[in-house]
Design a protein around this motif. Structure first.
Motif, PDB file in Angstrom:
ATOM      1  N   GLY A   1      18.294  51.841  53.304  1.00 22.16           N
ATOM      2  CA  GLY A   1      19.128  53.026  53.137  1.00 22.16           C
ATOM      3  C   GLY A   1      18.949  53.945  54.326  1.00 22.16           C
ATOM      4  N   SER A   2      19.173  55.216  54.093  1.00 23.92           N
ATOM      5  CA  SER A   2      19.148  56.170  55.207  1.00 23.92           C
ATOM      6  C   SER A   2      17.708  56.532  55.583  1.00 23.92           C
ATOM      7  CB  SER A   2      19.910  57.429  54.821  1.00 23.92           C
ATOM      8  OG  SER A   2      19.249  58.047  53.740  1.00 23.92           O
ATOM      9  N   ARG A   3      17.559  57.006  56.798  1.00 25.16           N
ATOM     10  CA  ARG A   3      16.238  57.408  57.277  1.00 25.16           C
ATOM     11  C   ARG A   3      15.650  58.503  56.381  1.00 25.16           C
ATOM     12  NH1 ARG A   3      14.139  61.460  59.649  1.00 25.16           N
ATOM     13  NH2 ARG A   3      12.286  61.212  60.947  1.00 25.16           N
ATOM     14  N   GLU A   4      16.490  59.458  55.991  1.00 22.15           N
ATOM     15  CA  GLU A   4      16.006  60.596  55.197  1.00 22.15           C
ATOM     16  C   GLU A   4      15.422  60.099  53.866  1.00 22.15           C
ATOM     17  OE1 GLU A   4      18.972  60.404  56.787  1.00 22.15           O
ATOM     18  OE2 GLU A   4      18.227  61.730  58.378  1.00 22.15           O
ATOM     19  N   THR A   5      16.146  59.198  53.209  1.00 25.02           N
ATOM     20  CA  THR A   5      15.630  58.681  51.935  1.00 25.02           C
ATOM     21  C   THR A   5      14.382  57.838  52.185  1.00 25.02           C
ATOM     22  OG1 THR A   5      17.929  58.558  51.214  1.00 25.02           O
ATOM     23  CG2 THR A   5      16.308  57.572  49.774  1.00 25.02           C
ATOM     24  N   GLY A   6      14.366  57.105  53.289  1.00 31.52           N
ATOM     25  CA  GLY A   6      13.199  56.278  53.621  1.00 31.52           C
ATOM     26  C   GLY A   6      11.931  57.113  53.755  1.00 31.52           C
TER      27      GLY A   6
ATOM     28  N   GLU B   1      22.982  61.184  66.289  1.00 30.12           N
ATOM     29  CA  GLU B   1      22.851  61.130  64.824  1.00 30.12           C
ATOM     30  C   GLU B   1      23.746  60.029  64.247  1.00 30.12           C
ATOM     31  OE1 GLU B   1      23.520  65.172  63.464  1.00 30.12           O
ATOM     32  OE2 GLU B   1      22.151  65.931  65.011  1.00 30.12           O
ATOM     33  N   GLU B   2      23.272  59.425  63.177  1.00 28.81           N
ATOM     34  CA  GLU B   2      24.050  58.354  62.550  1.00 28.81           C
ATOM     35  C   GLU B   2      25.229  58.956  61.785  1.00 28.81           C
ATOM     36  OE1 GLU B   2      22.386  56.066  59.235  1.00 28.81           O
ATOM     37  OE2 GLU B   2      23.032  54.233  60.243  1.00 28.81           O
ATOM     38  N   ILE B   3      26.450  58.563  62.164  1.00 30.61           N
ATOM     39  CA  ILE B   3      27.651  59.108  61.522  1.00 30.61           C
ATOM     40  C   ILE B   3      28.066  58.211  60.359  1.00 30.61           C
ATOM     41  CG2 ILE B   3      30.081  59.731  61.897  1.00 30.61           C
ATOM     42  CD1 ILE B   3      29.273  60.251  64.896  1.00 30.61           C
TER      43      ILE B   3
ATOM     44  N   ILE C   1      15.424  48.591  46.245  1.00 33.24           N
ATOM     45  CA  ILE C   1      16.418  49.676  46.217  1.00 33.24           C
ATOM     46  C   ILE C   1      17.406  49.425  47.351  1.00 33.24           C
ATOM     47  CG2 ILE C   1      16.748  52.170  46.384  1.00 33.24           C
ATOM     48  CD1 ILE C   1      13.892  52.490  45.312  1.00 33.24           C
ATOM     49  N   THR C   2      18.678  49.315  47.015  1.00 29.00           N
ATOM     50  CA  THR C   2      19.656  48.825  48.000  1.00 29.00           C
ATOM     51  C   THR C   2      20.816  49.802  48.198  1.00 29.00           C
ATOM     52  OG1 THR C   2      20.712  47.567  46.227  1.00 29.00           O
ATOM     53  CG2 THR C   2      19.111  46.389  47.586  1.00 29.00           C
ATOM     54  N   PRO C   3      21.443  49.745  49.377  1.00 29.51           N
ATOM     55  CA  PRO C   3      22.616  50.587  49.647  1.00 29.51           C
ATOM     56  C   PRO C   3      23.894  49.859  49.247  1.00 29.51           C
ATOM     57  CG  PRO C   3      21.996  49.465  51.639  1.00 29.51           C
ATOM     58  CD  PRO C   3      21.091  48.938  50.564  1.00 29.51           C
TER      59      PRO C   3
ATOM     60  N   GLU D   1      14.168  49.470  55.709  1.00 31.36           N
ATOM     61  CA  GLU D   1      15.225  49.124  56.671  1.00 31.36           C
ATOM     62  C   GLU D   1      16.182  50.303  56.687  1.00 31.36           C
ATOM     63  OE1 GLU D   1      15.218  46.503  58.540  1.00 31.36           O
ATOM     64  OE2 GLU D   1      13.706  45.302  57.515  1.00 31.36           O
ATOM     65  N   LEU D   2      16.181  51.062  57.785  1.00 31.18           N
ATOM     66  CA  LEU D   2      16.893  52.345  57.767  1.00 31.18           C
ATOM     67  C   LEU D   2      18.057  52.357  58.752  1.00 31.18           C
ATOM     68  CD1 LEU D   2      13.636  54.484  57.548  1.00 31.18           C
ATOM     69  CD2 LEU D   2      14.991  53.513  55.687  1.00 31.18           C
ATOM     70  N   GLY D   3      18.429  53.521  59.188  1.00 40.35           N
ATOM     71  CA  GLY D   3      19.651  53.692  59.961  1.00 40.35           C
ATOM     72  C   GLY D   3      19.565  53.206  61.395  1.00 40.35           C
TER      73      GLY D   3
ATOM     74  N   LEU E   1      15.595  45.669  40.290  1.00 37.27           N
ATOM     75  CA  LEU E   1      16.590  46.062  41.301  1.00 37.27           C
ATOM     76  C   LEU E   1      17.270  47.363  40.881  1.00 37.27           C
ATOM     77  CD1 LEU E   1      18.602  45.500  43.706  1.00 37.27           C
ATOM     78  CD2 LEU E   1      19.916  44.087  42.107  1.00 37.27           C
ATOM     79  N   LYS E   2      17.302  48.312  41.836  1.00 34.99           N
ATOM     80  CA  LYS E   2      18.095  49.545  41.635  1.00 34.99           C
ATOM     81  C   LYS E   2      19.150  49.556  42.737  1.00 34.99           C
ATOM     82  CE  LYS E   2      19.070  53.369  42.583  1.00 34.99           C
ATOM     83  NZ  LYS E   2      20.455  53.727  42.984  1.00 34.99           N
ATOM     84  N   PRO E   3      20.355  49.059  42.424  1.00 30.21           N
ATOM     85  CA  PRO E   3      21.399  49.022  43.455  1.00 30.21           C
ATOM     86  C   PRO E   3      22.007  50.408  43.668  1.00 30.21           C
ATOM     87  CG  PRO E   3      22.278  48.224  41.384  1.00 30.21           C
ATOM     88  CD  PRO E   3      20.824  48.542  41.119  1.00 30.21           C
ATOM     89  N   ALA E   4      22.776  50.532  44.736  1.00 34.38           N
ATOM     90  CA  ALA E   4      23.448  51.800  45.033  1.00 34.38           C
ATOM     91  C   ALA E   4      24.411  52.167  43.910  1.00 34.38           C
ATOM     92  CB  ALA E   4      24.199  51.679  46.345  1.00 34.38           C
ATOM     93  N   GLU E   5      24.529  53.447  43.681  1.00 34.87           N
ATOM     94  CA  GLU E   5      25.395  53.934  42.606  1.00 34.87           C
ATOM     95  C   GLU E   5      26.884  53.701  42.896  1.00 34.87           C
ATOM     96  OE1 GLU E   5      22.942  55.383  44.206  1.00 34.87           O
ATOM     97  OE2 GLU E   5      23.215  57.542  44.481  1.00 34.87           O
ATOM     98  N   ASP E   6      27.223  53.390  44.162  1.00 37.20           N
ATOM     99  CA  ASP E   6      28.631  53.141  44.505  1.00 37.20           C
ATOM    100  C   ASP E   6      29.060  51.692  44.247  1.00 37.20           C
ATOM    101  OD1 ASP E   6      29.796  55.635  45.688  1.00 37.20           O
ATOM    102  OD2 ASP E   6      27.978  55.474  46.883  1.00 37.20           O
TER     103      ASP E   6
END
Ligand code: NAD
Length: 484
Positions: free
Chosen positions: A214-219, A366-368, A134-136, A236-238, A160-165
């Protein structure tokens, strides 16, 4: 490739807001099908000799080299990275594919002497099965390469589930793997959203490994949701990366390093320098030079040659970044430059510098994930290291100093997975481990030899050629003499 979903979503150009392409919004049923195909393909792929698997990665690297111009151009349009950096993103994938292709002829285990006669011992790396990746969106070609090339050379298959962007870049990436000769089914791609396709992959019982960036929250969510199946989870997070500038630093060099690390990729790197911890002796000089440098950076369309700052990824990102400008002001930090979006089309934000920041303020904690950096004044090396370490993340750090003793103390004391001396916080190379301490991850590393640990299980093998039963720890040890 699984393209069964009825619903769709759009990939947008962040510079213009225009639709690039429409993609299927994969459901749990699509993930099921993709996993079934990858699981079936694994039975054969795991038996393909590793050097042969590596050869496919070499061909993949060559194809990436050939297509680097068109992939970079697409990246400027789908993700908004400026041209030179988009080229760097693709180059990282090229380097990683060559490096991991070479692993096909290494994948070293150990041999070691047995304590018994006529016995042989070795450890070997075994593939695990279907890997869920799962990737950003911020390294849309490099990060899939960091995950897929080691997973594949080790003999796993991948969904693989890539980022929706950034779905189109991921789609191209997978197409090139097949063009390089990957057998049918070995890599599957599902598109769409984290809570749907991503979550279904995380929970799927036939996916024993999840590698997530991705982000810590999703992790945290991924870890919880993978727990029932006791999956191997690689995170691998923020980051909240800090550059220390000491009183003996080359300030001009430090300013160059800060501009590149804080505002490159519009600050949307996990290693972006969102804090600069500055000795008061050079604080005024650094502020002046940094602001002058930031205000000179050329903001524009990322596909134009001279653009230095492109857009951020979407409207939500602009709003988040701006909310931190307001937070910084309300916390009493001094806004030196930037602090506003660029009017017109697209999702642009000006390079933003806050001064007089306290290490405990939210803008310093905080990560901006945007082009915002916070200057934190300090009076000593010890205070600088303390401030640098006073965040929950631990990805990258840097120090500018000419004092070799301070440099070595910083290498020892900064609590990050990566430390740079006299360079900014970004610029990792593929053959050293990449990842963070503390809440940037869960102890694993991407890249280098360390990546292999995520995608393999160790097996220890004992071969007894003595022709008799030999019991370790018993037959070769003198038994204590009894008193009786
Ligand atoms: P994100 O966490 O929002 O999304 C990452 C991926 O997770 C996307 O593919 C998304 O669809 C998916 N996802 C979201 N919710 C999910 C769920 N419940 N279950 C499964 N998957 C889910 O992160 P992002 O905004 O795409 O990326 C930015 C973040 O990534 C930043 O925090 C950045 O620091 C971090 N990052 C870290 C590294 C690193 O190597 N440490 C590298 C690049 C980016």
């Amino acid at each position: 490739m699984v393209r069964m979903a009825a619903a769709t979503f759009e990939s947008l150009n962040p510079s213009t807001g225009e639709v690039i392409e429409t993609f299927p919004r994969s459901t749990a049923a699509d993930v099921d099908r993709a996993v079934a195909i990858a699981r079936a393909a694994w039975e054969e792929w795991r038996l393909v000799p590793a050097p042969e698997r590596g050869n496919i990665l070499f061909r993949f690297a060559q194809l990436l080299e050939q297509r680097k111009p068109e992939l970079s151009d697409l990246m400027t349009r789908e993700m908004g990275k400026v041209k030179a950096e988009a080229g760097g993103d693709v180059q990282e994938a090229i380097d990683m594919s060559y490096y991991m292709g070479g692993e096909g002829r290494r994948l070293f285990g150990h041999t070691t002497p047995s304590e018994l006669r006529d016995k042989f011992m070795m450890s070997v790396r075994m593939p695990v099965g279907v890997v869920g990746a799962i990737t950003p969106w911020n390294f849309p070609i490099a990060i899939p390469a960091w995950k897929l090339t080691p997973a594949l050379v080790c003999g796993n298959t991948v969904v693989l589930k890539p980022a929706e962007d950034t779905p189109l870049l991921a789609q191209r990436f997978v197409e090139l793997l097949y063009e390089a000769g990957l057998p049918e089914g070995v890599v599957q791609i599902v598109h769409g959203f984290g809570e749907e396709a991503g979550d279904a992959l995380v929970r799927h019982p036939d996916v024993p490994v999840i590698t997530f960036t991705g982000s810590r929250e999703t992790g945290v969510l991924v870890t919880k949701n993978a727990a029932d199946e006791l999956k191997h989870v690689h995170l691998e997070l923020g980051g909240k990366n800090g550059i220390i500038v000491m009183d003996d630093a080359d300030v001009d060099l430090a300013v160059e390093g800060i501009l590149w690390s804080a505002f490159g990729t519009a600050g949307q790197r996990c290693t972006a320098a969102s804090r600069v911890i500055v000795h008061r002796a050079v604080y005024e000089e650094l502020q002046r030079k940094l602001v002058a440098g930031a205000e000179k950076m050329r903001i524009g369309a990322p596909w134009e040659d001279d653009t230095q700052i492109g857009p951020v990824i979407n409207e939500t990102a602009v709003e988040k970044i701006h909310s931190y400008t307001e937070i910084g002001k309300s916390e009493g930090a001094k806004l030196l430059t930037g602090g506003e979006r660029v009017e017109g089309h697209g999702f642009y934000y000006r390079p933003t510098v806050f001064a007089d920041v306290d290490a405990q303020m939210r803008i310093a904690q905080e990560e901006i994930f945007g082009p915002t950096t916070a200057l934190i004044p300090v009076d000593s090396f010890e205070e600088a290291v303390y401030a640098a370490n006073s965040v929950k993340y631990g990805l990258s750090s840097s120090i500018f100093t000419r004092d070799v003793n301070k440099a070595f103390k910083a290498m020892r004391d900064l609590q990050t997975g990566i430390t740079y001396i006299n360079a900014g916080t970004t610029g990792a190379e593929v053959h050293l481990p990449f990842g963070g301490m503390k809440q940037t991850g869960n102890g694993h590393r991407e890249a280098g030899q360390a990546a292999l640990d995520v995608f393999t299980e160790w097996k220890s093998v004992y071969v007894d050629y003595s022709g008799k039963l030999q019991r370790a720890q018993i037959d070769n040890v003198e038994q204590p003499v009894s008193d009786t």
